[in-house]
Design a protein around this motif. Sequence first.
Motif, PDB file in Angstrom:
ATOM      1  N   ASP A   9       0.825  -1.208   0.000  1.00 22.74           N
ATOM      2  CA  ASP A   9       0.000   0.000   0.000  1.00 22.74           C
ATOM      3  C   ASP A   9       0.861   1.262   0.000  1.00 22.74           C
ATOM      4  OD1 ASP A   9      -2.245  -1.566  -0.011  1.00 22.74           O
ATOM      5  OD2 ASP A   9      -2.700  -1.308   2.114  1.00 22.74           O
ATOM      6  N   SER A  10       1.918   1.263   0.819  1.00 20.28           N
ATOM      7  CA  SER A  10       2.798   2.434   0.888  1.00 20.28           C
ATOM      8  C   SER A  10       3.585   2.603  -0.403  1.00 20.28           C
ATOM      9  CB  SER A  10       3.765   2.289   2.061  1.00 20.28           C
ATOM     10  OG  SER A  10       3.070   2.266   3.289  1.00 20.28           O
ATOM     11  N   LEU A  11       4.038   1.499  -0.973  1.00 22.51           N
ATOM     12  CA  LEU A  11       4.805   1.567  -2.211  1.00 22.51           C
ATOM     13  C   LEU A  11       3.931   2.065  -3.360  1.00 22.51           C
ATOM     14  CD1 LEU A  11       6.910  -1.738  -2.101  1.00 22.51           C
ATOM     15  CD2 LEU A  11       7.434   0.498  -1.106  1.00 22.51           C
ATOM     16  N   ILE A  12       2.712   1.540  -3.442  1.00 21.86           N
ATOM     17  CA  ILE A  12       1.809   1.942  -4.520  1.00 21.86           C
ATOM     18  C   ILE A  12       1.408   3.403  -4.367  1.00 21.86           C
ATOM     19  CG2 ILE A  12      -0.516   1.608  -5.463  1.00 21.86           C
ATOM     20  CD1 ILE A  12      -0.146  -1.384  -4.976  1.00 21.86           C
ATOM     21  N   ASP A  13       1.197   3.843  -3.146  1.00 23.03           N
ATOM     22  CA  ASP A  13       0.826   5.233  -2.907  1.00 23.03           C
ATOM     23  C   ASP A  13       1.899   6.179  -3.428  1.00 23.03           C
ATOM     24  OD1 ASP A  13      -0.746   7.433  -1.566  1.00 23.03           O
ATOM     25  OD2 ASP A  13       1.110   7.566  -0.408  1.00 23.03           O
ATOM     26  N   LEU A  14       3.160   5.891  -3.105  1.00 23.99           N
ATOM     27  CA  LEU A  14       4.253   6.739  -3.570  1.00 23.99           C
ATOM     28  C   LEU A  14       4.401   6.628  -5.090  1.00 23.99           C
ATOM     29  CD1 LEU A  14       6.604   8.620  -3.144  1.00 23.99           C
ATOM     30  CD2 LEU A  14       8.011   6.657  -2.454  1.00 23.99           C
ATOM     31  N   PHE A  15       4.290   5.409  -5.606  1.00 21.56           N
ATOM     32  CA  PHE A  15       4.381   5.203  -7.053  1.00 21.56           C
ATOM     33  C   PHE A  15       3.329   6.023  -7.788  1.00 21.56           C
ATOM     34  CE2 PHE A  15       2.263   2.968 -10.542  1.00 21.56           C
ATOM     35  CZ  PHE A  15       3.271   2.964 -11.500  1.00 21.56           C
ATOM     36  N   GLU A  16       2.083   5.972  -7.315  1.00 19.01           N
ATOM     37  CA  GLU A  16       1.014   6.690  -8.005  1.00 19.01           C
ATOM     38  C   GLU A  16       1.220   8.199  -7.949  1.00 19.01           C
ATOM     39  OE1 GLU A  16      -3.860   6.858  -8.352  1.00 19.01           O
ATOM     40  OE2 GLU A  16      -2.938   5.998  -6.554  1.00 19.01           O
ATOM     41  N   VAL A  42      -3.816  -2.405 -10.006  1.00 16.95           N
ATOM     42  CA  VAL A  42      -3.964  -3.812  -9.641  1.00 16.95           C
ATOM     43  C   VAL A  42      -2.756  -4.598 -10.154  1.00 16.95           C
ATOM     44  CG1 VAL A  42      -5.328  -5.909  -9.960  1.00 16.95           C
ATOM     45  CG2 VAL A  42      -6.475  -3.723  -9.560  1.00 16.95           C
ATOM     46  N   GLN A  43      -2.392  -4.343 -11.421  1.00 20.27           N
ATOM     47  CA  GLN A  43      -1.222  -5.007 -11.993  1.00 20.27           C
ATOM     48  C   GLN A  43       0.045  -4.589 -11.261  1.00 20.27           C
ATOM     49  OE1 GLN A  43      -1.007  -7.451 -14.551  1.00 20.27           O
ATOM     50  NE2 GLN A  43       1.021  -7.514 -13.577  1.00 20.27           N
ATOM     51  N   LYS A  44       0.131  -3.307 -10.912  1.00 14.86           N
ATOM     52  CA  LYS A  44       1.311  -2.828 -10.181  1.00 14.86           C
ATOM     53  C   LYS A  44       1.438  -3.537  -8.839  1.00 14.86           C
ATOM     54  CE  LYS A  44       4.031  -0.440 -10.969  1.00 14.86           C
ATOM     55  NZ  LYS A  44       5.461  -0.644 -11.371  1.00 14.86           N
ATOM     56  N   ALA A  45       0.329  -3.726  -8.142  1.00  9.27           N
ATOM     57  CA  ALA A  45       0.359  -4.445  -6.861  1.00  9.27           C
ATOM     58  C   ALA A  45       0.842  -5.870  -7.058  1.00  9.27           C
ATOM     59  CB  ALA A  45      -1.023  -4.434  -6.217  1.00  9.27           C
ATOM     60  N   GLU A  46       0.406  -6.506  -8.144  1.00  8.37           N
ATOM     61  CA  GLU A  46       0.856  -7.862  -8.436  1.00  8.37           C
ATOM     62  C   GLU A  46       2.350  -7.888  -8.748  1.00  8.37           C
ATOM     63  OE1 GLU A  46      -1.589  -9.317 -11.595  1.00  8.37           O
ATOM     64  OE2 GLU A  46      -3.401  -9.443 -10.343  1.00  8.37           O
ATOM     65  N   ASP A  47       2.826  -6.877  -9.462  1.00 16.89           N
ATOM     66  CA  ASP A  47       4.262  -6.798  -9.781  1.00 16.89           C
ATOM     67  C   ASP A  47       5.093  -6.641  -8.514  1.00 16.89           C
ATOM     68  OD1 ASP A  47       3.584  -6.962 -12.451  1.00 16.89           O
ATOM     69  OD2 ASP A  47       3.779  -4.798 -12.813  1.00 16.89           O
ATOM     70  N   LEU A  48       4.633  -5.795  -7.611  1.00 16.41           N
ATOM     71  CA  LEU A  48       5.369  -5.548  -6.374  1.00 16.41           C
ATOM     72  C   LEU A  48       5.408  -6.788  -5.487  1.00 16.41           C
ATOM     73  CD1 LEU A  48       3.988  -2.005  -5.486  1.00 16.41           C
ATOM     74  CD2 LEU A  48       6.297  -2.540  -6.296  1.00 16.41           C
ATOM     75  N   ALA A  49       4.362  -7.615  -5.575  1.00 10.67           N
ATOM     76  CA  ALA A  49       4.282  -8.816  -4.746  1.00 10.67           C
ATOM     77  C   ALA A  49       4.799 -10.061  -5.448  1.00 10.67           C
ATOM     78  CB  ALA A  49       2.829  -9.039  -4.312  1.00 10.67           C
TER      79      ALA A  49
END
Length: 203
Positions: A53-60, A77-84
Amino acid sequence: MKAKDLKVLRKKFLRVDRIGSPLDDSIVAAQLNDILSGPWKLKYFAGPSAPSDSLIDLFERNMGDFYRKSSWGLDLVQKAEDLAHRRARHLVVYDDNEHMAAYCHYQYDYDDEENPERVVFYVYELQIEEKYQRMGLGTKLMKCMEYLAQSADLDSILLTVFFENTSAMAFYQNLGYEVDISSPSVFNQRKDYEILFKKVDAL
């Protein structure tokens, strides 16, 4: 590539794919902290354990507009999958108040999944909180990435930059990154991004 060479390449990939947290190696951890210096605390997360959540927030906040304007579009959604992803690795920087200041998402990859020629160190994301930008933190983090590539006995670092992100393009070029042989522009393909690389020396 010959079958024998592919076998050697596969063996090299399997070796680096087994590399765990760089902070578990006292020598590597000391070098990373020495490169970073300052009031920063480093933490490492393997893909599924990352604070997504923190990584995606900064990324966005940093990259959302670039992605919305690109042919890729913004797919969180895809970005979250990539990060995980199982092979995703994250080096996260926290300030002295335990707030996330920056992060790097990197992976050990083939340069091309279908026709691999090299095992490379790929930097997927370098994101820095706005208040910590232009303080040299990005340069230090990229030096950390280069050291991690060297410590894995890899000589090539790759990353992708949007042409429209002119500040990032200039940043990487100033660090010595050049157009990679796999970049679309090499094949006269009209894309909105460039693949850059930098060769690093062995330790």
